[in-house]
Design a protein around this motif. Structure first.
Motif, PDB file in Angstrom:
ATOM      1  N   GLY A 112     -73.884 -90.121  39.240  1.00  0.00           N
ATOM      2  CA  GLY A 112     -73.428 -90.861  38.072  1.00  0.00           C
ATOM      3  C   GLY A 112     -74.351 -92.015  37.740  1.00  0.00           C
ATOM      4  O   GLY A 112     -75.512 -92.072  38.182  1.00  0.00           O
ATOM      5  N   TYR A 113     -73.850 -92.965  36.953  1.00  0.00           N
ATOM      6  CA  TYR A 113     -74.676 -94.059  36.440  1.00  0.00           C
ATOM      7  C   TYR A 113     -75.365 -94.806  37.576  1.00  0.00           C
ATOM      8  O   TYR A 113     -74.737 -95.219  38.547  1.00  0.00           O
ATOM      9  CB  TYR A 113     -73.823 -95.020  35.624  1.00  0.00           C
ATOM     10  CG  TYR A 113     -74.595 -96.191  35.073  1.00  0.00           C
ATOM     11  CD1 TYR A 113     -75.582 -95.991  34.117  1.00  0.00           C
ATOM     12  CD2 TYR A 113     -74.347 -97.483  35.512  1.00  0.00           C
ATOM     13  CE1 TYR A 113     -76.304 -97.057  33.606  1.00  0.00           C
ATOM     14  CE2 TYR A 113     -75.057 -98.558  35.002  1.00  0.00           C
ATOM     15  CZ  TYR A 113     -76.036 -98.342  34.054  1.00  0.00           C
ATOM     16  OH  TYR A 113     -76.751 -99.404  33.551  1.00  0.00           O
ATOM     17  N   VAL A 121     -85.680 -86.251  34.809  1.00  0.00           N
ATOM     18  CA  VAL A 121     -84.871 -85.196  34.206  1.00  0.00           C
ATOM     19  C   VAL A 121     -83.389 -85.458  34.454  1.00  0.00           C
ATOM     20  O   VAL A 121     -82.930 -85.459  35.595  1.00  0.00           O
ATOM     21  CB  VAL A 121     -85.267 -83.813  34.751  1.00  0.00           C
ATOM     22  CG1 VAL A 121     -84.478 -82.727  34.030  1.00  0.00           C
ATOM     23  CG2 VAL A 121     -86.775 -83.583  34.579  1.00  0.00           C
ATOM     24  N   GLY A 122     -82.661 -85.706  33.376  1.00  0.00           N
ATOM     25  CA  GLY A 122     -81.228 -85.922  33.440  1.00  0.00           C
ATOM     26  C   GLY A 122     -80.459 -84.630  33.288  1.00  0.00           C
ATOM     27  O   GLY A 122     -81.026 -83.533  33.369  1.00  0.00           O
ATOM     28  N   GLY A 123     -79.148 -84.747  33.059  1.00  0.00           N
ATOM     29  CA  GLY A 123     -78.322 -83.556  33.068  1.00  0.00           C
ATOM     30  C   GLY A 123     -77.350 -83.456  31.917  1.00  0.00           C
ATOM     31  O   GLY A 123     -76.880 -84.464  31.386  1.00  0.00           O
ATOM     32  N   ALA A 168     -73.662 -85.169  27.487  1.00  0.00           N
ATOM     33  CA  ALA A 168     -74.063 -85.815  28.740  1.00  0.00           C
ATOM     34  C   ALA A 168     -73.155 -85.364  29.881  1.00  0.00           C
ATOM     35  O   ALA A 168     -71.933 -85.324  29.743  1.00  0.00           O
ATOM     36  CB  ALA A 168     -74.000 -87.330  28.587  1.00  0.00           C
ATOM     37  N   TRP A 169     -73.760 -85.025  31.011  1.00  0.00           N
ATOM     38  CA  TRP A 169     -73.003 -84.638  32.200  1.00  0.00           C
ATOM     39  C   TRP A 169     -72.551 -85.891  32.927  1.00  0.00           C
ATOM     40  O   TRP A 169     -73.319 -86.842  33.106  1.00  0.00           O
ATOM     41  CB  TRP A 169     -73.873 -83.755  33.094  1.00  0.00           C
ATOM     42  CG  TRP A 169     -73.227 -83.400  34.402  1.00  0.00           C
ATOM     43  CD1 TRP A 169     -71.952 -82.965  34.596  1.00  0.00           C
ATOM     44  CD2 TRP A 169     -73.829 -83.464  35.701  1.00  0.00           C
ATOM     45  NE1 TRP A 169     -71.714 -82.750  35.925  1.00  0.00           N
ATOM     46  CE2 TRP A 169     -72.855 -83.045  36.632  1.00  0.00           C
ATOM     47  CE3 TRP A 169     -75.102 -83.827  36.162  1.00  0.00           C
ATOM     48  CZ2 TRP A 169     -73.110 -82.990  38.000  1.00  0.00           C
ATOM     49  CZ3 TRP A 169     -75.360 -83.760  37.515  1.00  0.00           C
ATOM     50  CH2 TRP A 169     -74.376 -83.338  38.419  1.00  0.00           C
ATOM     51  N   SER A 170     -71.317 -85.894  33.391  1.00  0.00           N
ATOM     52  CA  SER A 170     -70.697 -87.108  33.927  1.00  0.00           C
ATOM     53  C   SER A 170     -71.311 -87.613  35.223  1.00  0.00           C
ATOM     54  O   SER A 170     -71.085 -88.763  35.599  1.00  0.00           O
ATOM     55  CB  SER A 170     -69.200 -86.865  34.159  1.00  0.00           C
ATOM     56  OG  SER A 170     -68.999 -85.832  35.114  1.00  0.00           O
ATOM     57  N   LEU A 171     -72.105 -86.814  35.934  1.00  0.00           N
ATOM     58  CA  LEU A 171     -72.695 -87.259  37.195  1.00  0.00           C
ATOM     59  C   LEU A 171     -74.214 -87.379  37.150  1.00  0.00           C
ATOM     60  O   LEU A 171     -74.846 -87.632  38.180  1.00  0.00           O
ATOM     61  CB  LEU A 171     -72.288 -86.317  38.331  1.00  0.00           C
ATOM     62  CG  LEU A 171     -70.808 -86.368  38.733  1.00  0.00           C
ATOM     63  CD1 LEU A 171     -70.513 -85.373  39.841  1.00  0.00           C
ATOM     64  CD2 LEU A 171     -70.410 -87.770  39.165  1.00  0.00           C
ATOM     65  N   ALA A 172     -74.800 -87.207  35.969  1.00  0.00           N
ATOM     66  CA  ALA A 172     -76.250 -87.378  35.868  1.00  0.00           C
ATOM     67  C   ALA A 172     -76.612 -88.845  36.078  1.00  0.00           C
ATOM     68  O   ALA A 172     -75.921 -89.750  35.603  1.00  0.00           O
ATOM     69  CB  ALA A 172     -76.739 -86.919  34.494  1.00  0.00           C
ATOM     70  N   GLY A 173     -77.688 -89.091  36.813  1.00  0.00           N
ATOM     71  CA  GLY A 173     -78.142 -90.462  36.995  1.00  0.00           C
ATOM     72  C   GLY A 173     -78.791 -91.003  35.736  1.00  0.00           C
ATOM     73  O   GLY A 173     -79.372 -90.266  34.944  1.00  0.00           O
ATOM     74  N   SER A 174     -78.689 -92.322  35.539  1.00  0.00           N
ATOM     75  CA  SER A 174     -79.333 -92.954  34.383  1.00  0.00           C
ATOM     76  C   SER A 174     -79.288 -94.457  34.562  1.00  0.00           C
ATOM     77  O   SER A 174     -78.557 -94.981  35.402  1.00  0.00           O
ATOM     78  CB  SER A 174     -78.626 -92.564  33.076  1.00  0.00           C
ATOM     79  OG  SER A 174     -77.350 -93.185  32.982  1.00  0.00           O
ATOM     80  N   GLY A 175     -80.048 -95.159  33.737  1.00  0.00           N
ATOM     81  CA  GLY A 175     -79.991 -96.616  33.754  1.00  0.00           C
ATOM     82  C   GLY A 175     -81.351 -97.258  33.651  1.00  0.00           C
ATOM     83  O   GLY A 175     -82.343 -96.629  33.257  1.00  0.00           O
TER      84      GLY A 175
END
Length: 739
Positions: free
Chosen positions: A224-225, A239-241, A257-264
């Motif tokens: 997730g985030y 590469v996100g999800g 957006a997939w709820s567990l993709a990393g980002s920030g």
């Protein structure tokens, strides 16, 4: 408390190392999903494959049915991919060995009618991190990751050759060495479906991914985030999800957006020049994305048919799309290709909108929105157009003001920014097209001009800025509580742009600030002599000077301003005896904690021989939790007599104090205006971060104004938690008067 701290530390340590992390479903995912690999410790990485556990797992080629989960035809349709003809090598970097990798790959490819990819025909090659065949120890979790990765390369680019580089283990340095080896062996596309935590030293590992002319992809993580490494490195395509579903649109598919993709926003990596989002000063993650949601899973053969998800799936998909797009240009960073292509042609990528992976500010870092966002980046492949090299053009020039080069001016085109050097020069590389160039610097009027960028050539654009018109805010700072004399002070005007203007008063209290016209400021005036309250004013400056005198008021509670002294009327309790004074009482409460015994609280005999350290003299009241020792607890109240304040306009309680805190101690002063029936706190200190040490504490009590039955109490809780001394408790009226 020393024992209690140790117990808490042991509990925290136990929680930090899950007993069976690989078996736990990731937060926010269906219970039928688990991480293929355990969570990593610092300096190590985890594979980012998520495995569906609610599948039968049939073995071998399925003749009667198609394996569950998206296959090659689905990905080709969803991402409008061309037929593969290239034999370029896509490298897969993973940890540990999968002894069955080639055999499992053969089953996957045969199931979908893809050409064989074997060691014998030169399509498949497996090496260790030094390029040899001394393979590392096998690991079932990473073997699943390897199966997912090689299957996704096969699905997207079935004609591509596959180079599997297995690192000795999942230590970041060994995985990085495997990346270097993949490039040494000729791979132009390297997929890294693994991630670990960011750290302050991560930039020293960026060299593993610094291979110009090589497309290196990295998974943003499945937690997730949050930002993870190496996706944070500007040298990789992060590469996100997404969640990928069929629908009735012209495309036939939709993504969110997939709820567990990393980002920030990275805490350590610098922002590359091609990123234009404004809510993160550093590197933003992700760049692009592809299907990752295990609820919209991929079919994978890993000693049986399984369904997988995770940004681990998206990462080799994107690496393979790069391969379909053609060989990267020598000397370039392919991570910028999607940005250049999307800027020139927004349709080069599918925009994935809706859903989020957490809560954040600004929201685009964790929410699928139109245009760029954190979880999905610029979007997902729409063919290969977003991943080809686009020859840039250059915009270059000099920024001047008054005929003099202007350093540190901001130059922006389509959100991409640079600053001028000491000679006022700038350079920006951009895709061909027509844009608006904007130049600005604080204190100058911004200028915008159209610019046309031509591929392979330089467009010269020199810009002249003019200084912003100015006006003055000026006046005198004086005492406003009775004396009226001039004060030494600092005066700061702030327009909210991190460019405050500050002046100090002269001997007559006069100040003058030169500020920009047509601007609103917050003016803060602070005396440099003690005992005065700061003053804040809003000032709107038009085109004329502003005259503004400021009279500062004294701090009535502290009453430390020169020329003022406190005048008190009331009673003072010095605690001169060895027991509670007349009218005072001590009440100890046993909270009945298992294994703990209540010990006496407030005492007047100094049982721990602390001596009076409050600033007072003689006797004092103390609750000595430290002297009581381990396995003892205090919840104790020292209450004074009820007093009549019906004629008091400025009621206060003042006391001399020495509070020596601990992490589990609390100290409070409470007041009651109904004779002790109900109480509310007027002063407190909790743990190590509240007010403590030797001090004279003055607490105004406006709730007691003109009340007939006012009482005060001192309340302490702790367990082996140091001590609190109190002396010279004054209750009454207190004013600060000019002398």
């Amino acid at each position: 408390m020393r024992i209690r701290i140790l117990v808490l530390a042991l509990v925290a340590g136990a929680l930090a190392v899950p007993a069976s992390a690989a078996a736990a479903p990731p937060a926010g995912s269906p219970a039928s999903v688990r991480h293929a690999c355990s969570d990593p410790r610092p300096g190590y990485a985890s594979c980012q494959a998520l495995v569906r556990t609610n599948v039968v797992r049939p073995k071998g080629i399925q003749h009667a049915t198609t394996p569950a989960g998206y296959g090659p035809a689905d990905l080709t349709a969803a991402y409008d991919l061309p037929a593969a003809t290239t034999t370029a090598t896509v490298a897969i970097v993973d940890a540990y060995d999968s002894p069955s990798a080639e055999a499992d790959l053969a089953t996957y490819r045969a199931q979908y009618g893809l050409p064989a990819c074997t060691t014998a025909n030169g399509c498949f090659r497996k090496v260790d991190q030094r390029g040899g065949t001394s393979y590392p120890a096998p690991d079932s979790g990473w073997a699943g990751e390897i199966a997912l990765d090689v299957d996704m390369v096969s699905a997207v680019c079935p004609s591509c050759h596959i180079l599997l580089v297995e690192s000795d283990d999942n230590e970041t340095d060994n995985l990085g060495a495997a990346v270097d080896e993949a490039v040494t062996l000729g791979a132009k596309y390297v997929s890294n479906s693994w991630a670990g935590s960011e750290s302050s030293g991560e930039t020293s590992d960026d060299h593993y991914f610094d291979h110009p002319g090589v497309a290196i992809t990295a998974a943003t993580g499945d937690w997730g985030y949050g930002v993870y490494y190496p996706a944070a490195s500007p040298n990789v395509t992060a590469v996100g999800g997404t969640s990928l579903v069929r629908d009735g649109s012209a495309r036939g598919w939709s993504e969110s957006a997939w709820s567990l993709a990393g980002s920030g926003c990275s805490g350590y990596e610098p922002k590359p020049e091609w990123q234009a989002d404004s809510g993160c000063a550093n590197r933003t993650v992700a760049d692009v994305s592809a299907v990752s949601d295990p609820s919209t899973p991929l079919a994978v053969y890993n000693n049986g048919w399984m369904m997988y998800g995770g940004t681990s799936a998206a990462t080799p998909i994107i690496a393979s799309v790069y391969a379909l797009a053609g060989t990267p240009q020598a000397g370039t960073n392919p991570a910028r290709y999607p940005y250049d292509n999307q800027l020139a042609d927004p349709s080069a990528l599918n925009d994935a909108v809706a859903n989020s992976n957490g809560s954040c500010t600004p929201a685009y870092l964790c929410t699928g929105v139109a245009g760029y966002d954190g979880p999905t980046g610029l979007g997902t492949p729409n063919g290969t157009a977003g991943f080809t090299y686009r020859q840039p053009g250059t915009v270059a020039g000099t920024v001047t003001a008054g005929g003099v080069p202007l350093p540190d001016a901001s130059v922006a085109v389509a959100g991409r920014r640079t600053t001028t050097d000491a000679q006022g020069r700038y350079t920006l590389d951009l895709p061909a097209g027509s844009f608006q160039l904007t130049v600005g610097k604080y204190g100058y009027v911004s200028q915008s001009t159209p610019v046309t960028v031509t591929a392979g050539s330089t467009t010269a654009v020199d810009v002249t800025l003019t200084a912003h018109a100015t006006a003055t805010i000026a006046g005198t700072v004086t005492d406003g509580s009775g004396h009226g004399w001039a004060l030494a002070a600092t005066v700061t005007a702030d327009d909210g742009t991190d460019h405050p203007v500050t002046a100090t008063t002269d001997s007559s209290g006069h100040y003058s600030l030169r500020v920009m016209t047509d601007t609103s400021y917050t003016l803060r005036v602070e005396a440099t002599v003690p005992g005065y309250l700061a003053e804040t004013k809003k000032v709107a400056v038009t085109t004329v000077d502003v005259d503004l005198d400021v009279a500062l008021l004294i701090d009535q509670d502290a009453c430390t301003a020169p020329g003022y002294q406190p005048v008190e009327s009331g009673t003072t309790q010095p605690f001169s005896g060895r027991s509670a004074p007349s009218g005072w009482r001590v009440v100890d409460t046993d909270p009945r904690y298992p294994g703990y015994t209540a010990k006496p609280g407030w005492q007047f005999t100094d049982p721990g021989d602390r001596t009076n350290t409050t600033g007072g003299t003689g006797g004092f009241a103390i609750v000595d939790s430290d002297h009581s020792g381990a396995q003892h607890v205090q919840d104790t109240v020292l209450t004074g007599p009820v007093v009549d304040m019906s004629t008091v306009d400025t009621p206060v309680i003042r006391f001399s104090s020495d509070l020596v805190p601990a992490v589990n101690s609390t100290a409070a002063v409470d007041v009651s205006v109904d004779g002790g029936t109900t109480w509310h706190t007027v002063w407190s200190s909790t743990g190590m971060h509240g007010p403590h040490g030797t001090a004279t504490v003055v607490v105004p009590v406006p709730a007691a104004v003109h009340q007939h039955a006012v009482a005060f109490r001192f309340h302490y809780t702790g367990s082996w938690s140091k001590w609190w001394e109190v002396d010279d408790v004054f209750v009454g009226s207190r004013t600060c008067q000019a002398v």
